[in-house]
Design an enzyme around this catalytic site. Structure first.
Site, mmCIF file in Angstrom:
data_model
loop_
_atom_site.group_PDB
_atom_site.id
_atom_site.type_symbol
_atom_site.label_atom_id
_atom_site.label_comp_id
_atom_site.label_asym_id
_atom_site.label_seq_id
_atom_site.Cartn_x
_atom_site.Cartn_y
_atom_site.Cartn_z
ATOM 1 N N ALA A 24 0.814 -1.216 0.000
ATOM 2 C CA ALA A 24 0.000 0.000 0.000
ATOM 3 C C ALA A 24 0.847 1.265 0.000
ATOM 4 O O ALA A 24 0.412 2.309 -0.506
ATOM 5 C CB ALA A 24 -0.944 -0.005 1.202
ATOM 6 N N LYS A 25 2.061 1.219 0.553
ATOM 7 C CA LYS A 25 2.914 2.404 0.589
ATOM 8 C C LYS A 25 3.295 2.855 -0.812
ATOM 9 O O LYS A 25 3.580 4.028 -1.043
ATOM 10 C CB LYS A 25 4.164 2.118 1.420
ATOM 11 C CG LYS A 25 3.876 1.790 2.889
ATOM 12 C CD LYS A 25 5.145 1.678 3.713
ATOM 13 C CE LYS A 25 6.026 0.524 3.296
ATOM 14 N NZ LYS A 25 5.417 -0.803 3.580
ATOM 15 N N LYS A 174 -2.113 -8.197 0.926
ATOM 16 C CA LYS A 174 -1.975 -6.776 1.211
ATOM 17 C C LYS A 174 -3.286 -6.043 0.933
ATOM 18 O O LYS A 174 -4.012 -6.352 -0.018
ATOM 19 C CB LYS A 174 -0.868 -6.176 0.346
ATOM 20 C CG LYS A 174 0.497 -6.828 0.564
ATOM 21 C CD LYS A 174 1.061 -6.513 1.932
ATOM 22 C CE LYS A 174 2.478 -7.025 2.077
ATOM 23 N NZ LYS A 174 3.091 -6.615 3.359
ATOM 24 N N ASN A 204 -0.154 -2.139 5.917
ATOM 25 C CA ASN A 204 1.131 -1.444 5.842
ATOM 26 C C ASN A 204 1.051 0.032 6.241
ATOM 27 O O ASN A 204 1.581 0.904 5.556
ATOM 28 C CB ASN A 204 1.746 -1.589 4.453
ATOM 29 C CG ASN A 204 2.280 -2.992 4.211
ATOM 30 O OD1 ASN A 204 1.722 -3.735 3.391
ATOM 31 N ND2 ASN A 204 3.329 -3.380 4.914
ATOM 32 N N HIS A 304 8.075 -10.965 12.313
ATOM 33 C CA HIS A 304 8.053 -10.502 10.935
ATOM 34 C C HIS A 304 9.277 -10.960 10.146
ATOM 35 O O HIS A 304 10.405 -10.802 10.592
ATOM 36 C CB HIS A 304 8.002 -8.970 10.931
ATOM 37 C CG HIS A 304 8.237 -8.349 9.583
ATOM 38 N ND1 HIS A 304 9.430 -7.735 9.240
ATOM 39 C CD2 HIS A 304 7.431 -8.261 8.498
ATOM 40 C CE1 HIS A 304 9.346 -7.275 8.001
ATOM 41 N NE2 HIS A 304 8.148 -7.588 7.526
#
Length: 372
Positions: A24-25, A174, A204, A304
């Site tokens: 998404a960034k 995502k 995100n 992560h």
């Protein structure tokens, strides 16, 4: 007489991805597509002939800075007893403290810290998880690499099917696009495709508090394992509020780079899933420090990335965790992790259980050596 660190080798490695990926960034214009992973490897050798290997990493920016920072301070570790890992950690931390005790500074130290833990477990002839004290021999595993936003729904479905056929249990995709309705359409399509099998989503950090509340409410119907990073990573209060407001668990923590940053979640009353990343939080030493506090607070764990490290740390966590599957780093190691029945299995090999491949050597851009 105790053993001593005799030699350190630092390697700056650039690993291209087969295809660029976008979360998404990228769609919100904050970052460019991800095309490579930059890694800092440390190999440590002692006077008694023991060896260890560790790594840290960066995505999009920061890799050269990690390498340069550790190269400035690595000499401090020479001559130390390799068993005194926290003592060495603190010495390195203070040697470079003028640039801070989080972020790039601790991510650089992380590579050496991981190498020292690998060495300690290898010397004991034990997998790292067994040295720490394992609660299990395998962990639930989910895949992320097939769920990025540049992929169509059909592509994600195909990758999800392939992941599950390979033995992976959960699938994460995502979300966080400018058009939130598209997010919901993709989630609905994957939920239908997977049936009752585990599904997670990751925004995100691209929602504000109002949008996050609306999206969490809409996503409740899809029976998700968690909703990841709905807010800015530093918004501990916002994440804590969401974790208390919805039945679907909230997950966050991967972007935090120190124990105090993670502790802000607990202090805010967070009730979700914590996702510390050992290379980002500063290594295994601070990871374990926070994991103890997270367990005391009753929080679930899902580390992560960097499954080569996190499988061991997750296996040593008191309550059942999840481990994230990314195959991206496979070319750098000679060994592979066994995955079957929805779980990732601990290797029986000592230490982390990995040796560096010829391809890792070929991808090394620069090296620095310290000691004799």
């Amino acid at each position: 007489m105790s053993d001593r660190i005799r030699h350190l080798t630092l390697s700056h490695v650039v690993l291209p991805l087969p295809n660029p990926v976008s979360d998404a960034k990228v769609l919100t214009g904050r970052q460019k597509p991800l095309t490579e992973t930059v890694l800092l490897f440390v190999e440590v050798a002692t006077e008694d002939g023991h060896e260890g290997m560790g790594f840290s990493y960066s995505k999009r920016a920061g890799g050269p800075a990690q390498y340069t920072h550790l190269a400035e301070i690595a000499e401090v570790a020479i001559g130390h007893d390799p068993s005194d890992i926290d003592r060495i950690y603190q010495s390195l931390l203070w040697a470079g403290a003028s640039v801070g005790r989080s972020g790039v500074a601790t991510q650089a130290i992380a590579a050496l810290d991981v190498a020292l833990w690998d060495l300690k477990a290898r010397r004991a002839g034990l997998p790292l998880a067994k040295l720490l004290g394992a609660h299990r021999d395998s962990c639930r595993v989910y895949n992320t690499s097939g769920g990025f936003l540049q992929a169509s729904v059909d592509e994600i479905k195909d990758k999800a099917t392939a992941s599950r056929e390979s033995g992976i249990g959960g699938i994460k995709i995502k979300v966080g696009q400018p058009d939130w309705k598209t997010d919901l359409e993709r989630v609905a399509a994957l939920r239908e495709h997977l049936g009752d099998n585990p599904l997670m989503v990751d925004a995100n950090q691209q929602w504000d508090r109002a949008r996050a509340r609306r999206m969490c409410r809409e996503l409740e119907q899809y029976d998700l394992i968690w909703i990841e990073e709905p807010l800015d990573a530093w918004d501990a209060v916002g994440h804590a509020d969401l974790s208390r407001a919805f039945d679907t668990p909230i997950a966050t923590g991967e972007m935090l780079t120190s124990v105090p940053e993670h502790m802000a979640l607990i202090d805010a009353g967070y009730r979700g899933i914590v996702q510390p990343d050992a290379p980002r939080i500063g290594g295994i030493t601070p990871f374990l420090r926070f994991a103890t506090l997270a367990s005391h607070a009753g929080l679930a764990l899902a580390p992560h990335y960097a499954m080569e490290i996190h499988l061991h740390l997750a296996a040593a966590y008191p309550t059942e965790p999840w481990v994230e599957h990314f195959e991206w780093l496979n070319p750098l190691f000679n060994e592979r992790i066994e995955i079957r029945d929805g779980r990732m299995w601990l290797p029986e090999r000592a230490g982390l259980g990995f040796t560096l491949s010829d391809q890792m050597r070929a991808l090394t851009k620069e090296r620095a050596e310290f000691g004799s």
